[in-house]
Design an enzyme around this catalytic site. Structure first.
Site, PDB file in Angstrom:
ATOM      1  N   ASP A  17      31.566  34.315  42.765  1.00 13.78           N
ATOM      2  CA  ASP A  17      31.572  32.851  42.704  1.00 13.78           C
ATOM      3  C   ASP A  17      30.414  32.276  43.514  1.00 13.78           C
ATOM      4  O   ASP A  17      30.018  32.857  44.527  1.00 13.78           O
ATOM      5  CB  ASP A  17      32.920  32.336  43.238  1.00 13.78           C
ATOM      6  CG  ASP A  17      33.176  30.888  42.846  1.00 13.78           C
ATOM      7  OD1 ASP A  17      32.468  30.369  41.956  1.00 13.78           O
ATOM      8  OD2 ASP A  17      34.071  30.266  43.435  1.00 13.78           O
ATOM      9  N   GLY A  20      26.572  28.470  40.698  1.00 12.39           N
ATOM     10  CA  GLY A  20      26.224  27.078  40.421  1.00 12.39           C
ATOM     11  C   GLY A  20      25.722  26.376  41.669  1.00 12.39           C
ATOM     12  O   GLY A  20      24.703  25.670  41.638  1.00 12.39           O
ATOM     13  N   HIS A  34      23.113  31.951  37.522  1.00 12.10           N
ATOM     14  CA  HIS A  34      23.817  33.094  36.918  1.00 12.10           C
ATOM     15  C   HIS A  34      22.868  34.290  36.812  1.00 12.10           C
ATOM     16  O   HIS A  34      23.243  35.425  37.082  1.00 12.10           O
ATOM     17  CB  HIS A  34      24.371  32.719  35.544  1.00 12.10           C
ATOM     18  CG  HIS A  34      25.428  31.652  35.599  1.00 12.10           C
ATOM     19  ND1 HIS A  34      26.458  31.671  36.518  1.00 12.10           N
ATOM     20  CD2 HIS A  34      25.627  30.525  34.859  1.00 12.10           C
ATOM     21  CE1 HIS A  34      27.235  30.613  36.336  1.00 12.10           C
ATOM     22  NE2 HIS A  34      26.744  29.894  35.341  1.00 12.10           N
ATOM     23  N   SER A  62      35.824  33.946  32.933  1.00  9.89           N
ATOM     24  CA  SER A  62      37.282  33.849  32.824  1.00  9.89           C
ATOM     25  C   SER A  62      37.688  33.148  31.529  1.00  9.89           C
ATOM     26  O   SER A  62      36.876  32.451  30.897  1.00  9.89           O
ATOM     27  CB  SER A  62      37.846  33.064  34.015  1.00  9.89           C
ATOM     28  OG  SER A  62      37.536  31.698  33.878  1.00  9.89           O
ATOM     29  N   GLU A  64      39.296  30.610  31.385  1.00  9.31           N
ATOM     30  CA  GLU A  64      39.133  29.174  31.642  1.00  9.31           C
ATOM     31  C   GLU A  64      37.665  28.738  31.549  1.00  9.31           C
ATOM     32  O   GLU A  64      37.365  27.552  31.347  1.00  9.31           O
ATOM     33  CB  GLU A  64      39.677  28.818  33.030  1.00  9.31           C
ATOM     34  CG  GLU A  64      41.188  28.958  33.181  1.00  9.31           C
ATOM     35  CD  GLU A  64      41.681  30.410  33.223  1.00  9.31           C
ATOM     36  OE1 GLU A  64      40.922  31.289  33.693  1.00  9.31           O
ATOM     37  OE2 GLU A  64      42.810  30.668  32.761  1.00  9.31           O
ATOM     38  N   TRP A  66      35.661  29.049  29.258  1.00  8.91           N
ATOM     39  CA  TRP A  66      35.309  28.490  27.944  1.00  8.91           C
ATOM     40  C   TRP A  66      35.283  26.972  27.996  1.00  8.91           C
ATOM     41  O   TRP A  66      34.682  26.327  27.138  1.00  8.91           O
ATOM     42  CB  TRP A  66      36.304  28.943  26.865  1.00  8.91           C
ATOM     43  CG  TRP A  66      36.217  30.391  26.530  1.00  8.91           C
ATOM     44  CD1 TRP A  66      37.143  31.353  26.795  1.00  8.91           C
ATOM     45  CD2 TRP A  66      35.142  31.066  25.851  1.00  8.91           C
ATOM     46  NE1 TRP A  66      36.714  32.574  26.337  1.00  8.91           N
ATOM     47  CE2 TRP A  66      35.494  32.427  25.750  1.00  8.91           C
ATOM     48  CE3 TRP A  66      33.909  30.645  25.330  1.00  8.91           C
ATOM     49  CZ2 TRP A  66      34.661  33.371  25.144  1.00  8.91           C
ATOM     50  CZ3 TRP A  66      33.090  31.595  24.728  1.00  8.91           C
ATOM     51  CH2 TRP A  66      33.466  32.936  24.636  1.00  8.91           C
ATOM     52  N   LEU A 128      30.940  56.475  38.160  1.00 10.71           N
ATOM     53  CA  LEU A 128      31.588  55.210  38.533  1.00 10.71           C
ATOM     54  C   LEU A 128      32.210  54.592  37.292  1.00 10.71           C
ATOM     55  O   LEU A 128      31.578  54.525  36.237  1.00 10.71           O
ATOM     56  CB  LEU A 128      30.543  54.225  39.107  1.00 10.71           C
ATOM     57  CG  LEU A 128      31.052  52.810  39.402  1.00 10.71           C
ATOM     58  CD1 LEU A 128      31.983  52.806  40.617  1.00 10.71           C
ATOM     59  CD2 LEU A 128      29.889  51.839  39.657  1.00 10.71           C
ATOM     60  N   ARG A 185      36.002  38.011  47.166  1.00  9.96           N
ATOM     61  CA  ARG A 185      35.605  36.773  46.471  1.00  9.96           C
ATOM     62  C   ARG A 185      34.530  36.078  47.287  1.00  9.96           C
ATOM     63  O   ARG A 185      34.740  35.779  48.475  1.00  9.96           O
ATOM     64  CB  ARG A 185      36.788  35.826  46.281  1.00  9.96           C
ATOM     65  CG  ARG A 185      36.347  34.553  45.559  1.00  9.96           C
ATOM     66  CD  ARG A 185      37.489  33.645  45.168  1.00  9.96           C
ATOM     67  NE  ARG A 185      36.952  32.519  44.415  1.00  9.96           N
ATOM     68  CZ  ARG A 185      37.607  31.867  43.475  1.00  9.96           C
ATOM     69  NH1 ARG A 185      38.831  32.216  43.165  1.00  9.96           N
ATOM     70  NH2 ARG A 185      37.052  30.847  42.854  1.00  9.96           N
ATOM     71  N   ILE A 192      42.880  33.502  43.849  1.00 12.05           N
ATOM     72  CA  ILE A 192      42.768  34.641  42.920  1.00 12.05           C
ATOM     73  C   ILE A 192      42.263  34.145  41.558  1.00 12.05           C
ATOM     74  O   ILE A 192      41.654  34.900  40.798  1.00 12.05           O
ATOM     75  CB  ILE A 192      44.138  35.349  42.754  1.00 12.05           C
ATOM     76  CG1 ILE A 192      44.624  35.918  44.098  1.00 12.05           C
ATOM     77  CG2 ILE A 192      44.063  36.473  41.726  1.00 12.05           C
ATOM     78  CD1 ILE A 192      43.745  36.982  44.689  1.00 12.05           C
ATOM     79  N   SER A 193      42.506  32.859  41.258  1.00 13.12           N
ATOM     80  CA  SER A 193      42.001  32.241  40.023  1.00 13.12           C
ATOM     81  C   SER A 193      42.257  33.067  38.760  1.00 13.12           C
ATOM     82  O   SER A 193      41.333  33.308  37.975  1.00 13.12           O
ATOM     83  CB  SER A 193      40.502  31.928  40.152  1.00 13.12           C
ATOM     84  OG  SER A 193      40.299  30.980  41.165  1.00 13.12           O
ATOM     85  N   GLU A 204      43.919  44.328  49.472  1.00  7.73           N
ATOM     86  CA  GLU A 204      43.441  43.574  50.625  1.00  7.73           C
ATOM     87  C   GLU A 204      42.496  42.509  50.081  1.00  7.73           C
ATOM     88  O   GLU A 204      41.669  42.794  49.196  1.00  7.73           O
ATOM     89  CB  GLU A 204      42.686  44.490  51.598  1.00  7.73           C
ATOM     90  CG  GLU A 204      43.540  45.606  52.180  1.00  7.73           C
ATOM     91  CD  GLU A 204      44.685  45.083  53.054  1.00  7.73           C
ATOM     92  OE1 GLU A 204      44.569  43.981  53.620  1.00  7.73           O
ATOM     93  OE2 GLU A 204      45.708  45.787  53.147  1.00  7.73           O
TER      94      GLU A 204
HETATM   95  C1  FPP Z   1      30.930  31.772  38.992  1.00 11.16           C
HETATM   96  O1  FPP Z   1      30.039  30.916  39.676  1.00 11.16           O
HETATM   97  C2  FPP Z   1      30.167  32.752  38.208  1.00 11.16           C
HETATM   98  C3  FPP Z   1      30.216  32.868  36.848  1.00 11.16           C
HETATM   99  C4  FPP Z   1      31.061  32.019  35.997  1.00 11.16           C
HETATM  100  C5  FPP Z   1      29.363  33.847  36.134  1.00 11.16           C
HETATM  101  C6  FPP Z   1      29.204  35.203  36.775  1.00 11.16           C
HETATM  102  C7  FPP Z   1      28.163  35.939  36.046  1.00 11.16           C
HETATM  103  C8  FPP Z   1      27.185  36.667  36.611  1.00 11.16           C
HETATM  104  C9  FPP Z   1      27.052  36.900  38.071  1.00 11.16           C
HETATM  105  C10 FPP Z   1      26.171  37.245  35.692  1.00 11.16           C
HETATM  106  C11 FPP Z   1      25.993  38.688  35.692  1.00 11.16           C
HETATM  107  C12 FPP Z   1      27.193  39.488  35.425  1.00 11.16           C
HETATM  108  C13 FPP Z   1      27.229  40.603  34.652  1.00 11.16           C
HETATM  109  C14 FPP Z   1      28.290  41.601  34.945  1.00 11.16           C
HETATM  110  C15 FPP Z   1      26.307  40.887  33.554  1.00 11.16           C
HETATM  111  P1  FPP Z   1      30.138  29.345  39.428  1.00 11.16           P
HETATM  112  O2  FPP Z   1      29.253  28.995  38.274  1.00 11.16           O
HETATM  113  O3  FPP Z   1      31.573  28.955  39.262  1.00 11.16           O
HETATM  114  O4  FPP Z   1      29.550  28.795  40.762  1.00 11.16           O
HETATM  115  P2  FPP Z   1      29.948  27.434  41.519  1.00 11.16           P
HETATM  116  O5  FPP Z   1      31.379  27.592  41.979  1.00 11.16           O
HETATM  117  O6  FPP Z   1      28.990  27.385  42.653  1.00 11.16           O
HETATM  118  O7  FPP Z   1      29.757  26.318  40.537  1.00 11.16           O
END
Ligand code: FPP
Length: 243
Positions: A17, A20, A34, A62, A64, A66, A128, A185, A192-193, A204
């Site tokens: 997370d 953004g 991203h 997730s 959500e 979408w 892995l 996280r 946990i969202s 843990e």
């Molecule tokens: C949440 O941050 C992150 C995502 C919704 C996208 C996660 C995707 C990647 C890290 C890209 C690479 C992954 C793979 C496995 C190819 P957010 O947009 O909710 O951030 P914010 O809370 O700051 O707005």
């Protein structure tokens, strides 16, 4: 830099997370945040393989998500496609077995076929187990398991009394893997969202304010140090007090 401790988890799950906010702080598009998130993804895969951690599950998109604006959803789907194309050869060379968990029929068809190809290509690897959760929700996972078991009952192959915790877990997306024993996280939220609701029962939980694109090797080692310091009781009394 903190060194990895001796007592390591067998399975790490990560909610990535903060992309953004990382982008906003730099005045760039969220898509760039991203994209910057790929660097810590590579680092975590490499370090988990190196430390023989066994399994790593990443929450990339997730159920959500979408609901985000179409241009952000589109940029994420393109990023997954590009990342698969650019990384798969190296992942395979490193011995990574790659699987995707989530509601795949909701994904663009091109991505679905690349996912199937990546899974088939890496199916024999053992260094892995990497699971990428895309269009995934913990509630969806539980519902699809319940539906699969209900179908077995309806066909007469299974009796309701035979549904045990183990049988149920075997119908979930991470069947065959140990439950994650460490959940990380980033991004500062303590939630946990709707990630692995069943499988995180005894994990843990490690939360860090670090934004995902900034998550570095030292941060991963700090999370591993936190894990090593925990006394894991699984609902039982501490070892010294149990006599
Ligand atoms: C949440 O941050 C992150 C995502 C919704 C996208 C996660 C995707 C990647 C890290 C890209 C690479 C992954 C793979 C496995 C190819 P957010 O947009 O909710 O951030 P914010 O809370 O700051 O707005």
């Amino acid at each position: 830099m903190a060194q990895p401790p001796a007592n390591l988890p067998r399975h790490i799950a990560i909610t990535m997370d903060g992309n953004g906010r990382w982008a906003a702080a730099r005045g760039v598009l969220r898509a760039a945040g991203h994209k910057a998130g790929l660097k810590p993804v590579r680092m975590c895969i490499e370090e988990c393989a190196q430390l023989r951690i066994g399994a790593l599950t990443l929450f990339a998109f997730s159920s959500e998500n979408w609901g985000r604006p179409p241009e952000e959803v589109g940029s994420l789907m393109s990023l997954f496609l590009e990342a698969l194309d650019s990384e798969i050869a190296e992942l395979h060379a490193k011995g990574v077995r790659m699987r995707f968990i989530g509601e795949r029929r909701t994904l663009p068809v091109r991505l679905q076929s690349r996912i199937a190809a990546a899974e088939a290509r890496t199916a024999g690897n053992t260094a892995l187990n990497l699971q990428v959760a895309v269009s995934y929700g913990g509630r969806w996972d539980i519902v699809q398991a319940a539906q699969a078991l209900a179908r077995e009952c309806a066909s007469g192959a299974l009796r309701a009394e035979e549904i045990s915790e183990a049988r149920f877990a075997a119908a979930l997306s991470l069947a065959g893997l140990p439950d994650p024993d460490l959940h990380i996280r980033t991004g500062g939220e303590h939630r946990i969202s709707n990630f692995l609701l069943w499988q995180l029962a005894y994990a843990e939980l490690y939360f860090t304010p670090r934004l995902w694109p900034d998550f570095a090797l030292a941060d991963l080692h700090e999370a591993l140090g936190f894990f090593a310091s925990r006394e894991r009781r699984f609902g039982r009394r501490p070892a010294a007090a149990s006599a």
